[in-house]
Design a protein around this motif. Structure first.
Motif, short mmCIF file in Angstrom:
data_model
loop_
_atom_site.label_atom_id
_atom_site.label_comp_id
_atom_site.label_asym_id
_atom_site.label_seq_id
_atom_site.Cartn_x
_atom_site.Cartn_y
_atom_site.Cartn_z
N UNK A 93 0.80 -1.22 0.00
CA UNK A 93 0.00 0.00 0.00
C UNK A 93 0.83 1.26 0.00
N UNK A 94 0.12 2.38 -0.18
CA UNK A 94 0.77 3.68 -0.28
C UNK A 94 0.72 4.48 1.01
N UNK A 95 -0.06 4.01 2.01
CA UNK A 95 -0.15 4.71 3.28
C UNK A 95 -1.10 5.90 3.29
N UNK A 96 -1.79 6.14 2.19
CA UNK A 96 -2.73 7.26 2.07
C UNK A 96 -4.16 6.78 2.40
N UNK A 97 -4.99 7.67 2.94
CA UNK A 97 -6.38 7.27 3.22
C UNK A 97 -7.21 7.19 1.95
N UNK A 98 -8.20 6.31 1.97
CA UNK A 98 -9.24 6.28 0.94
C UNK A 98 -10.53 5.83 1.58
N UNK A 99 -11.64 6.05 0.88
CA UNK A 99 -12.95 5.96 1.51
C UNK A 99 -13.92 5.11 0.69
N UNK A 100 -14.54 4.15 1.38
CA UNK A 100 -15.65 3.37 0.82
C UNK A 100 -16.92 4.04 1.31
N UNK A 101 -17.73 4.54 0.40
CA UNK A 101 -18.97 5.24 0.76
C UNK A 101 -20.16 4.39 0.39
N UNK A 102 -21.13 4.32 1.30
CA UNK A 102 -22.35 3.56 1.07
C UNK A 102 -23.42 4.48 0.49
N UNK A 103 -24.41 3.87 -0.16
CA UNK A 103 -25.57 4.63 -0.63
C UNK A 103 -26.31 5.12 0.61
N UNK A 104 -26.73 6.36 0.57
CA UNK A 104 -27.41 6.95 1.72
C UNK A 104 -28.76 7.51 1.27
N UNK A 105 -29.77 7.38 2.13
CA UNK A 105 -31.11 7.85 1.82
C UNK A 105 -31.57 8.86 2.87
N UNK A 106 -32.27 9.87 2.42
CA UNK A 106 -32.95 10.83 3.30
C UNK A 106 -34.35 11.01 2.77
N UNK A 107 -35.34 10.79 3.62
CA UNK A 107 -36.75 10.89 3.26
C UNK A 107 -37.08 10.03 2.05
N UNK A 108 -36.50 8.84 2.00
CA UNK A 108 -36.80 7.88 0.95
C UNK A 108 -36.11 8.13 -0.38
N UNK A 109 -35.28 9.15 -0.47
CA UNK A 109 -34.58 9.47 -1.72
C UNK A 109 -33.08 9.31 -1.51
N UNK A 110 -32.42 8.80 -2.56
CA UNK A 110 -30.98 8.64 -2.50
C UNK A 110 -30.31 10.02 -2.47
N UNK A 111 -29.33 10.18 -1.59
CA UNK A 111 -28.62 11.45 -1.45
C UNK A 111 -27.52 11.51 -2.50
N UNK A 112 -27.47 12.60 -3.24
CA UNK A 112 -26.43 12.83 -4.23
C UNK A 112 -25.22 13.44 -3.51
N UNK A 113 -24.04 12.81 -3.60
CA UNK A 113 -22.90 13.32 -2.84
C UNK A 113 -22.31 14.61 -3.39
N UNK A 114 -22.69 15.00 -4.58
CA UNK A 114 -22.15 16.23 -5.15
C UNK A 114 -22.82 17.43 -4.50
N UNK A 115 -22.04 18.40 -4.13
CA UNK A 115 -22.58 19.62 -3.53
C UNK A 115 -23.35 20.40 -4.59
N UNK A 116 -24.39 21.10 -4.15
CA UNK A 116 -25.14 21.92 -5.08
C UNK A 116 -24.25 23.05 -5.59
#
Length: 148
Positions: A93-116
């Motif tokens: 490995x390279x020693x750098x962090x990385x992230x596994x992100x799960x699908x997330x829902x709010x009020x029954x709708x999938x949350x888009x991770x991109x900022x408005x």
């Protein structure tokens, strides 16, 4: 029952194996955290935790996972000509962090991770941004009629 699931480090291509429940709701694996997502270490409960929206790995160093489970065999897309993507010679490995992100829902709708997006106005000058057009029929003209 849990199953071994593998993910690649997006920086160096090192493979990590994580035991997961049968139902997977993975969104992405990124070198940066998604805005608004909460991450936990692989050793903490993450499958049904209310505050865990993903898992944070430190490539080659996080506990509770198997690093490079296929004994260093990587695909042709790992490494490459980019010097910052080459695995370290002395460790997995390279020693750098990385992230596994799960699908997330709010009020029954999938949350888009991109900022408005925000509308940005560059140099908000009160003057008109272009030339004035002709006055049109029946309107007073400010000029002498052009170049005629």
């Amino acid at each position: 029952m849990s199953y071994p699931v593998t993910y690649y480090c997006p920086r160096c291509g090192t493979l990590v194996e994580l035991d997961r429940d049968g139902y997977l709701a993975d969104k992405s694996v990124t070198p940066y955290p998604l805005e608004g997502w909460g991450y936990v270490a692989p050793t903490e409960p993450f499958e049904d935790a209310a505050d865990a929206d993903g898992v944070r790995f430190v490539c080659g160093e996080s506990d509770g996972v198997v690093w490079d489970p296929h004994d260093g065999v990587r695909g042709t897309d790992a490494g490459g000509d980019e010097p910052d993507r080459e695995p370290r010679e002395d460790a997995v490995g390279c020693g750098e962090p990385f992230y596994l992100s799960f699908v997330r829902y709010e009020e029954g709708r999938e949350v888009d991770p991109r900022a408005e997006t925000e509308l940005v106005e560059i140099d908000p000058d009160p003057r008109p941004s272009g030339p004035r057009g002709p006055g049109g029929p029946g309107r007073a003209r400010d000029s002498d009629g052009g170049f005629w």
